[in-house]
Design a protein around this motif. Structure first.
Motif, short mmCIF file in Angstrom:
data_model
loop_
_atom_site.label_atom_id
_atom_site.label_comp_id
_atom_site.label_asym_id
_atom_site.label_seq_id
_atom_site.Cartn_x
_atom_site.Cartn_y
_atom_site.Cartn_z
N ARG A 69 0.96 -1.23 0.05
CA ARG A 69 0.03 -0.03 0.03
C ARG A 69 0.89 1.43 0.08
O ARG A 69 1.91 1.21 0.49
CB ARG A 69 -0.99 0.26 1.24
CG ARG A 69 -1.99 -0.99 1.19
CD ARG A 69 -2.81 -0.89 2.44
NE ARG A 69 -3.65 -1.99 2.40
CZ ARG A 69 -3.39 -3.10 3.18
NH1 ARG A 69 -2.27 -3.33 3.77
NH2 ARG A 69 -4.12 -4.25 3.25
N GLY A 70 0.42 2.28 -0.73
CA GLY A 70 1.22 3.61 -0.66
C GLY A 70 0.74 4.54 -1.28
O GLY A 70 -0.55 4.86 -1.62
N ILE A 71 1.39 5.88 -1.51
CA ILE A 71 0.82 7.03 -2.03
C ILE A 71 2.01 7.26 -3.21
O ILE A 71 3.16 6.97 -3.00
CB ILE A 71 1.22 8.02 -0.74
CG1 ILE A 71 0.22 7.98 -0.09
CG2 ILE A 71 0.79 9.64 -1.52
CD1 ILE A 71 0.14 8.95 1.18
N ILE A 72 1.18 7.59 -4.35
CA ILE A 72 2.13 8.32 -5.44
C ILE A 72 1.91 9.62 -5.46
O ILE A 72 0.77 10.33 -5.28
CB ILE A 72 1.44 7.69 -6.54
CG1 ILE A 72 1.20 6.30 -6.75
CG2 ILE A 72 2.18 8.25 -8.08
CD1 ILE A 72 0.37 5.88 -8.09
N PRO A 76 5.08 1.23 -7.68
CA PRO A 76 5.76 2.49 -7.80
C PRO A 76 6.88 3.06 -6.89
O PRO A 76 7.74 3.95 -7.15
CB PRO A 76 4.69 3.42 -7.46
CG PRO A 76 3.39 2.59 -7.13
CD PRO A 76 3.95 1.11 -6.72
N HIS A 77 7.39 1.95 -5.96
CA HIS A 77 8.48 2.36 -5.14
C HIS A 77 9.50 1.07 -5.11
O HIS A 77 9.20 0.36 -3.93
CB HIS A 77 7.96 2.89 -3.58
CG HIS A 77 6.99 3.81 -3.47
ND1 HIS A 77 7.47 5.26 -4.00
CD2 HIS A 77 5.45 4.08 -3.29
CE1 HIS A 77 6.19 5.81 -4.06
NE2 HIS A 77 5.14 5.38 -3.43
N PRO A 78 10.09 0.85 -6.01
CA PRO A 78 10.69 -0.55 -6.01
C PRO A 78 11.72 -0.65 -5.22
O PRO A 78 12.43 0.19 -4.90
CB PRO A 78 11.27 -0.37 -7.48
CG PRO A 78 10.83 0.68 -8.20
CD PRO A 78 10.17 1.76 -7.20
N THR A 79 11.89 -1.89 -4.69
CA THR A 79 12.77 -2.30 -3.69
C THR A 79 13.79 -3.39 -4.44
O THR A 79 13.30 -3.79 -5.58
CB THR A 79 12.43 -2.56 -2.26
OG1 THR A 79 11.48 -4.16 -2.76
CG2 THR A 79 11.36 -1.67 -1.62
N SER A 80 14.66 -3.93 -3.66
CA SER A 80 15.29 -4.82 -4.50
C SER A 80 14.91 -6.41 -4.54
O SER A 80 14.96 -7.40 -5.30
CB SER A 80 16.78 -5.24 -3.42
OG SER A 80 16.31 -5.46 -2.12
N THR A 81 13.49 -6.32 -3.60
CA THR A 81 12.79 -7.61 -3.65
C THR A 81 11.47 -7.63 -4.71
O THR A 81 11.03 -8.58 -4.72
CB THR A 81 12.46 -8.32 -2.13
OG1 THR A 81 11.61 -7.15 -1.68
CG2 THR A 81 13.76 -8.71 -1.53
N SER A 82 11.22 -6.35 -4.79
CA SER A 82 9.92 -6.23 -5.60
C SER A 82 9.99 -6.75 -6.95
O SER A 82 11.00 -6.53 -7.72
CB SER A 82 9.54 -4.68 -5.44
OG SER A 82 10.21 -3.75 -6.14
N LYS A 83 8.79 -7.19 -7.56
CA LYS A 83 8.90 -7.44 -8.87
C LYS A 83 7.97 -6.62 -9.78
O LYS A 83 6.99 -6.15 -9.10
CB LYS A 83 8.38 -9.07 -8.65
CG LYS A 83 9.33 -10.21 -8.65
CD LYS A 83 9.09 -11.38 -9.62
CE LYS A 83 10.23 -12.39 -9.57
NZ LYS A 83 9.85 -13.43 -9.17
N SER A 84 7.99 -6.93 -11.15
CA SER A 84 6.81 -6.53 -11.76
C SER A 84 6.39 -7.69 -12.42
O SER A 84 7.22 -8.53 -13.06
CB SER A 84 7.37 -5.35 -12.66
OG SER A 84 8.34 -5.62 -13.59
#
Ligand SMILES: [Zn+2]
Ligand SMILES: [Zn+2]
Length: 389
Positions: free
Chosen positions: A62-65, A207-215
Motif C-alpha cells: 500500500r502506498g501513495i503516489i 511505484p516504489h521498487p525495492t530490491s525484492t519487488s517484482k513487476s
C-alpha cells in the motif's frame, strides 16, 4: 469546540483525456471554522493518489503516489474566530494515473486540504475528500465521441475482408456496432462461427521498487462480445434479444452460413461491451510510475470449412483497442430550470454506462448510427431503420 476544516463545492469527477495537453481544471473551496482567533502558517490543497497492489506471490503493498498538483491558497496570517472560506483550483494533467479497481489492487484519488498550524498545539489540520479520475480515450474534438476502428486486408481462403467496430463512445459497458464484410469469397465456404472477443493485459509494478519487488505482466481471460454460430437464429434478418445480425446468405445445417464461390457475406451485430465487473478501462500511458496499467486487444475469429477439404479452419485477426471508463459520460449541460437541480450528480456513477439499458445507450446516439446499406457491397436491409423501430 475545536477548529475544523471542510472541502466544499468541488467536482468529484475529473475526465482524463490523454494525450490532451492542457490540463483539466478542478476547483472548489475550503471552509475553516475557528472557535477563537488563530495564527496559521498557511493553507494548501493537493491531489493525492493512493494505491494497493497485490502482485501474485508477493505481499500486499500500500502506498501513495505523490503528484505535483498542489495549490497554496493562503500564506501565514492571523484569522478571527468564525468561518473562513478559501477558494482554490488545481490543474490535473490528462496523463495522470487514472483510478483502477481490479483483482490485483486499486488506485484511488483524493483531495487533501491542510491548514498548517491550524490544529491544536500548532499541529496541522487535515481534511480529505475522495474524487474520481476516469479515462476517456475518445478524441475531444470529435463530437459526440464517435469512434470507428477498422481492420482491412486479404485472406487466401476468404478473400478481402472489412471488419469495423463503431461506437458513439467506446467505453466499458457501452454499445458497439460490429460488422464483418467478406465481399468476394474465392471458393465456397461454410462458416461455422464468428467471434469477437477482447483480452485484457495487466502490467503490475511497484511505484516504489525495492530490491525484492517484482513487476509482472498478466493476461486475463478472453471475453466474448459477439458469438454467432449454427445455434444462432436462422431467419434473416432477425432481431435478437441482445442485438441483431443480418446476413444475406442462406445458412446451411450446422453452420452459421454457406457462401458460394464469388458471393459476398456480411454480418451486422449490435453488441454490449462487458461492464466494469468484467472489463477495465484502458490506462494509456500515465506520467510517472503506475502500479496497475491495463491494455486491451480485440480479436475476430472466423471458423470455417472448405467443403472439398472438410477440416475446420480458423482465421484470427487481432488489433489493439482502447476502452474509456464507464463513468466518463459527460454530465448534462447546466440548465437554469429547477428540474435540473434534482439531476445533479451524486457521484461519478451518475450517467454510468453500466447502469443504463441498451435502449437508453442507443437512444442517446441514434443520430450517429451508421447506415450500412449505402456502403456495403451486398444488399443488406437498412440497419438504421430496423434499429430505431
Ligand atoms: Zn461500470
Ligand atoms: Zn461506471
Amino acid at each position: 469546540m475545536l477548529p475544523s476544516l471542510r472541502i466544499v463545492d468541488y467536482q468529484e469527477l475529473v475526465v482524463l483525456r490523454p494525450p490532451c495537453a492542457s490540463p483539466a481544471l478542478l476547483y472548489g473551496a475550503v471552509v475553516l471554522s475557528l472557535p477563537r482567533p488563530k495564527t496559521i502558517r498557511g493553507i494548501v490543497v493537493r491531489h493525492v493518489i493512493r494505491y494497493e497492489l497485490t502482485i501474485p506471490g508477493h505481499k500486499v503493498e500500500r502506498g501513495i503516489i505523490r503528484t505535483e498538483e498542489e495549490t497554496r491558497v493562503s500564506g501565514p496570517c492571523t484569522l478571527a474566530a468564525g468561518e473562513h472560506l478559501f477558494e482554490w483550483s488545481l490543474k490535473i494533467p490528462h496523463d495522470t494515473t487514472p483510478g483502477e479497481c481490479c483483482l490485483y489492487g486499486w488506485i484511488r484519488h483524493w483531495l487533501e486540504a491542510v491548514v498548517e498550524g491550524g490544529g491544536i498545539l500548532g499541529r496541522d489540520l487535515v481534511h480529505e475528500k475522495r474524487m474520481w479520475a476516469e479515462i476517456n480515450v475518445a478524441p475531444e474534438d470529435d463530437a459526440p465521441n464517435y469512434q470507428q476502428q477498422q481492420m482491412l486486408g486479404l485472406l487466401d481462403e476468404l478473400g478481402p475482408y472489412n471488419i469495423t467496430l463503431e461506437s458513439s463512445c467506446l467505453k466499458v459497458g457501452g454499445v458497439l456496432d460490429f460488422s464483418i464484410n467478406l465481399p468476394s469469397i474465392p471458393q465456397t465456404v461454410a462458416i461455422r462461427s464468428i467471434t469477437l472477443s477482447v483480452t485484457e493485459t495487466f502490467e503490475l509494478s511497484s511505484p516504489h521498487p525495492t530490491s525484492t519487488s517484482k513487476s509482472l505482466r498478466l493476461v486475463g481471460p478472453k471475453q466474448r462480445i459477439v458469438h454467432l454460430d449454427g445455434s444462432s437464429p436462422r431467419s434473416t434478418p432477425t432481431r435478437w434479444a441482445h442485438g441483431m445480425a443480418i446476413t444475406t446468405s442462406e445458412p446451411a445445417d450446422g453452420e452459421f452460413a454457406l457462401v458460394e464461390k464469388g458471393e459476398g457475406f456480411e454480418v451486422l451485430y449490435q453488441a454490449r461491451i462487458p461492464g466494469c465487473d468484467a472489463l477495465h478501462p484502458s490506462t494509456g500511458t500515465a506520467r510517472g510510475p503506475t502500479p496497475i496499467s491495463v491494455t486491451h486487444e480485440m480479436c475476430v475469429e472466423v471458423r470455417y470449412v472448405l467443403p472439398e477439404r472438410g477440416k475446420v479452419r480458423n482465421a484470427k485477426l487481432c488489433q489493439a483497442i482502447r476502452f474509456s471508463s464507464c463513468c466518463c459520460t459527460p454530465l448534462p449541460p447546466y440548465s437554469p430550470e429547477p428540474a435540473a437541480v434534482d439531476r445533479l450528480p451524486l457521484g461519478p456513477r451518475y450517467n454510468c454506462a453500466c447502469l443504463l439499458d441498451i435502449q437508453s445507450l442507443v437512444g442517446d446516439t441514434k443520430d450517429h448510427l451508421p447506415s450500412y446499406s449505402s456502403s456495403s457491397m451486398t444488399p443488406v436491409p437498412d440497419f438504421h431503420a430496423k434499429l430505431l423501430r
